[in-house]
Enzyme design. Structure first.
Site, short mmCIF file in Angstrom:
data_model
loop_
_atom_site.label_atom_id
_atom_site.label_comp_id
_atom_site.label_asym_id
_atom_site.label_seq_id
_atom_site.Cartn_x
_atom_site.Cartn_y
_atom_site.Cartn_z
N LYS A 132 61.23 58.01 47.46
CA LYS A 132 60.29 57.60 46.41
C LYS A 132 59.61 56.29 46.82
CE LYS A 132 63.91 55.21 43.78
NZ LYS A 132 64.61 55.11 42.49
N TYR B 222 50.56 23.60 47.64
CA TYR B 222 50.10 23.53 46.26
C TYR B 222 51.14 22.85 45.37
CZ TYR B 222 46.20 26.73 47.14
OH TYR B 222 45.04 27.32 47.60
#
EC number: 5.1.1.1
Length: 359
Positions: A35, A255
């Site tokens: 899957k 950041y």
């Protein structure tokens, strides 16, 4: 020249991990779970890597049809069943096994006019309370399936909530096994209970079929390491240093100035970020390997880059090789540091990442 970020998929590792899963349950057949695009490894690669499986299990009906187009002739199991009455004709057309887990699916199958018989897998809710008929309704659902002319064989399945945690006191594996045995007592048909964690930690619960997933790709569902079970990493993510900065105590990186140096450091910029599937929430300290030396990420993960501590690396340079996860740095170790699981990192690999097959 393309960006130096490459995921390698080791087909031999897929084969090896399946062989190990089967060896742990020598009397069981195996559904290899593919899957989510084979957990990010690629459906077609999964099909080739798991050629020795007795069947493939997945969620997506279109992926099941694609497997038939690719030449897979063994069984395919839809682990969540189907979602609409119009899907039932595709079950017969593509020779698909389907889970039946709810009243609505049962009703759609009763009303379908199929010309070809199909095999169904009746799911028991043995305590996970996600999918499946409760024990009180299970036998009635079984009798209704028996009455459907288009149903050929009925098998019985359930799913464990805590197989990776043998000491879980709320719903231990043994209690779910007891409920399953009671619900299926004297019912003819094959049984399937075991996922990866069950195959690794509770081999006695293997039954007729196992359904290994994450272990096939070289990771584990719990605290145990893949290495201790002999599993091999099938996916490795490699990049390079694309920038180098030399900073002193008090300098910040990235950041938000989330990392502040306490001593002189060499900082490397790696071509990989959250747009590539690297976990944005990974904190400073998340392990990476640069030129064979284990070091750490520092600062925040950016969209296209991360920054790492090159201070332990003897001769860092632009072009230094970086391993973000793989054979030398288990994906579970990176996932644990980032507060997530290896499944998410595998499945989150972005389409823009170049993939190269090996072996």
């Amino acid at each position: 020249m393309p960006r130096p970020l490459i995921a390698t998929i080791d087909i031999a590792a897929l084969r090896s991990n399946l062989a190990l899963a089967k060896a742990r349950a020598p009397h069981s057949k195996a559904w290899a779970v593919v899957k989510a695009n084979a957990y990010g490894h690629g459906l077609e690669r999964g099909m080739r890597g798991f050629a020795a499986a007795d069947g493939l299990g997945l969620i997506e009906l279109d992926a099941a049809a694609r497997l038939r187009e690719l030449g897979w002739n063994k069984r395919i199991l839809l682990l969540e069943g189907f979602f609409d009455a119009s899907d039932t004709k595709l079950l017969a057309e593509h020779r698909l096994d389907t889970v039946i887990h709810c009243e609505e699916q049962l009703l759609m199958l009763e009303q379908a006019k199929l010309r070809t018989q199909i095999d169904v897998h009746l799911k028991l809710n043995s305590g996970m309370n996600r999918l499946g008929f409760t024990p009180a309704r299970y036998r009635a659902a079984y009798e209704r399936l028996r009455a459907i002319p288009a149903v050929r064989h009925i098998s019985f399945v359930t799913h464990f909530a805590n197989a990776e945690d043998p000491d879980n006191p709320v719903l231990p594996v043994q209690e779910q096994v007891r409920r399953f045995k009671e619900a299926t007592r004297d019912l003819p048909g094959e049984k399937s209970l075991a996922n990866s964690a069950t195959d690794l930690l509770h081999p006695a619960a293997a039954a007729d079929w196992i359904r290994p997933g994450i272990m096939l790709y070289g990771a584990t569902p719990g605290a145990q390491s893949a290495e201790q079970f002999g599993l091999r990493a099938a996916m490795s993510l490699h990049s390079e240093i694309i920038g180098v900065q030399h900073i002193v105590a008090g300098d910040a990186v990235g950041y938000g100035s989330a990392f502040v140096a306490t001593a002189p450091m060499t900082i490397g910029v790696v071509a990989c970020g959250y747009a590539d599937g690297y976990p944005r929430h990974a904190p400073s300290g998340t392990p990476v390997i640069v030129d064979g030396v284990k070091t750490r990420m520092v600062g925040r993960v950016s969209m296209d880059m991360i920054t790492v501590d090159l201070t332990p690396v003897a001769k860092p340079r632009i072009g230094s090789k970086v391993t973000l996860w793989g054979a030398s740095l288990p994906i579970d170790e990176v996932a644990n540091a980032a507060g997530t699981v290896g499944y998410e990192l595998m499945c989150g690999l972005a389409p823009r990442v170049q993939i190269v097959e090996v072996n």
